[in-house]
Design an enzyme around this catalytic site. Sequence first.
Site, PDB file in Angstrom:
ATOM      1  N   SER A   1       0.835  -1.199   0.000  1.00  0.00           N
ATOM      2  CA  SER A   1       0.000   0.000   0.000  1.00  0.00           C
ATOM      3  C   SER A   1       0.869   1.249   0.000  1.00  0.00           C
ATOM      4  O   SER A   1       2.093   1.175  -0.022  1.00  0.00           O
ATOM      5  CB  SER A   1      -0.887   0.002   1.248  1.00  0.00           C
ATOM      6  N   LYS A   2       0.190   2.377   0.073  1.00  0.00           N
ATOM      7  CA  LYS A   2       0.889   3.669   0.075  1.00  0.00           C
ATOM      8  C   LYS A   2       1.945   3.714   1.171  1.00  0.00           C
ATOM      9  O   LYS A   2       2.972   4.352   1.031  1.00  0.00           O
ATOM     10  CB  LYS A   2      -0.122   4.797   0.310  1.00  0.00           C
ATOM     11  N   ARG A   3       1.670   3.039   2.256  1.00  0.00           N
ATOM     12  CA  ARG A   3       2.613   3.072   3.386  1.00  0.00           C
ATOM     13  C   ARG A   3       3.961   2.429   3.022  1.00  0.00           C
ATOM     14  O   ARG A   3       4.967   2.676   3.665  1.00  0.00           O
ATOM     15  CB  ARG A   3       2.010   2.378   4.609  1.00  0.00           C
TER      16      ARG A   3
ATOM     17  N   GLY B   1       5.484   3.152   0.477  1.00  0.00           N
ATOM     18  CA  GLY B   1       6.229   4.171  -0.272  1.00  0.00           C
ATOM     19  C   GLY B   1       5.989   4.167  -1.766  1.00  0.00           C
ATOM     20  O   GLY B   1       6.411   5.077  -2.453  1.00  0.00           O
TER      21      GLY B   1
END
Length: 479
Positions: free
Chosen positions: A252-254, A256
């Site tokens: 996911s976005k987490r 990066g």
Amino acid sequence: MSVRVRIAPSPTGNLHIGTARTAVFNWLFARHHQGTFILRVEDTDLERSKPEYTDNIKSGLSWLGLHWDEGPFFQTQRLNFYRQAIQTLLDKGLAYPCYCTSEELEAMRETQKANNQAPRYDNRHRHLSLEDIAKFESEGRKPVIRFKIDDHEQIVWHDLVRGNVTWQGSDLGGDMVIARTPENDGDRFGQPLYNLAVVVDDIEMNISHVIRGEDHIANTAKQILLYQALGVKVPEFAHTPLILNSEGKKLSKRDGVTSIDDFRKMGFIAPALVNYMTLLGWTSPDGEEIFTLSEAATKFSLERVNKAGAKFDWDKLDWLNSQYLHKLSSEELLSLLIPYWQEAGYQFNIDTDKDWLLQLTALIAPSLTRLTDGVKEAALFLKGSVISSPEATEFLTQEGVKEVLEAVMKGIKSDLTLSEANDIIKQITKDLKVKKGLVMRSLRVGLTGELHGPDLVQTWLLLNQKSIDKTRLKLIINN
Ligand code: GLU
């Protein structure tokens, strides 16, 4: 049967790695079977869909080499197809208007929660009488259209990746909304919703195989019921594994990165990235790991797609990227590096400096894993000023180093050749009675501000062509 597959992204964000990997598998499957790969833009979510995301998706797919044979088709331009299908379902008595208000639905959910039941629509408006309908209409209520899903229905399909899959109708959340409330007076229903639109399109586009992420499995169960209700053949389904991060959670976005653009900006090149994506959930029968898309297509089959989630392995992607970079000619590599150098604000003139830039590219090529490494590696040549590392600064204070650099300064001339450069080094070693290693290290630190780097004499010759060697050494000696 001719194979027709599609990638159907929603333009509510940039091209996502998961969508791109699904596109890779669809493309490989289509090419393997000499089939057709279709791009369909699912833009019915008017609030979140944006034309710039559509552009990003199209350019991302093209950059990866995933060219489509038909489309792009836009769902917003196909609303009539969906309206006709909804009308058909209403006429057959398989769909009905539901007048529940959001307050009523909320209250229903609260009760279910209090009774420890899973939230679902309890099908309460399935059998409204004409009087009920007239009453709701007179109250000004606007209906959604719901498709009937019987609790006792069992939905079974043979998934080409996951084998037999069975769903119980009662696990699908009750009768499903297929159209929103009408926007205009006089309309029977409003905006068609996702599951209905997908099925109508897949029927109308003659899709033979629906290959998509496993997060769509519950939708597949609902969609199979829609195919049956519309009286058409159900396509084959294949649900591909999710892409997971190192902790085994959905990437996911987490982590990066999410979009293909992120990977491009990080310095990965398209053939390497697309090669890596092919390996995210698929293994080649011959164990090969490096191949072009076309080569992969000859060997691709859904049977070799894994059920288990595919762990994203950065080291492997880096390794693949470096393999691809090292195979490029200096000419090819230079054209890939230029945008990164421009972005970094480096000054150079591609027309007048082409030869010199090609030599520079050849010099730094072996140390590149990502194109972004080329920014650091070329800084010395293109950035103007160089900051010495702390170790290098420390080294400069050592005995004898300044003397070596002063001697080099005296020997420097323009258009230095390889043998002249080597002679200067030899001569200084002799004159100052020092070890060659000291001369080399001093020269490297003096010229590059680092203790390590690519071939020293080549580096020097390149700097010499632009007289950067003199400027740098003067600066250091005078400090
Ligand atoms: N539009 C859906 C998505 O972006 C894909 C639907 C499908 O492949 O059937 O997830």
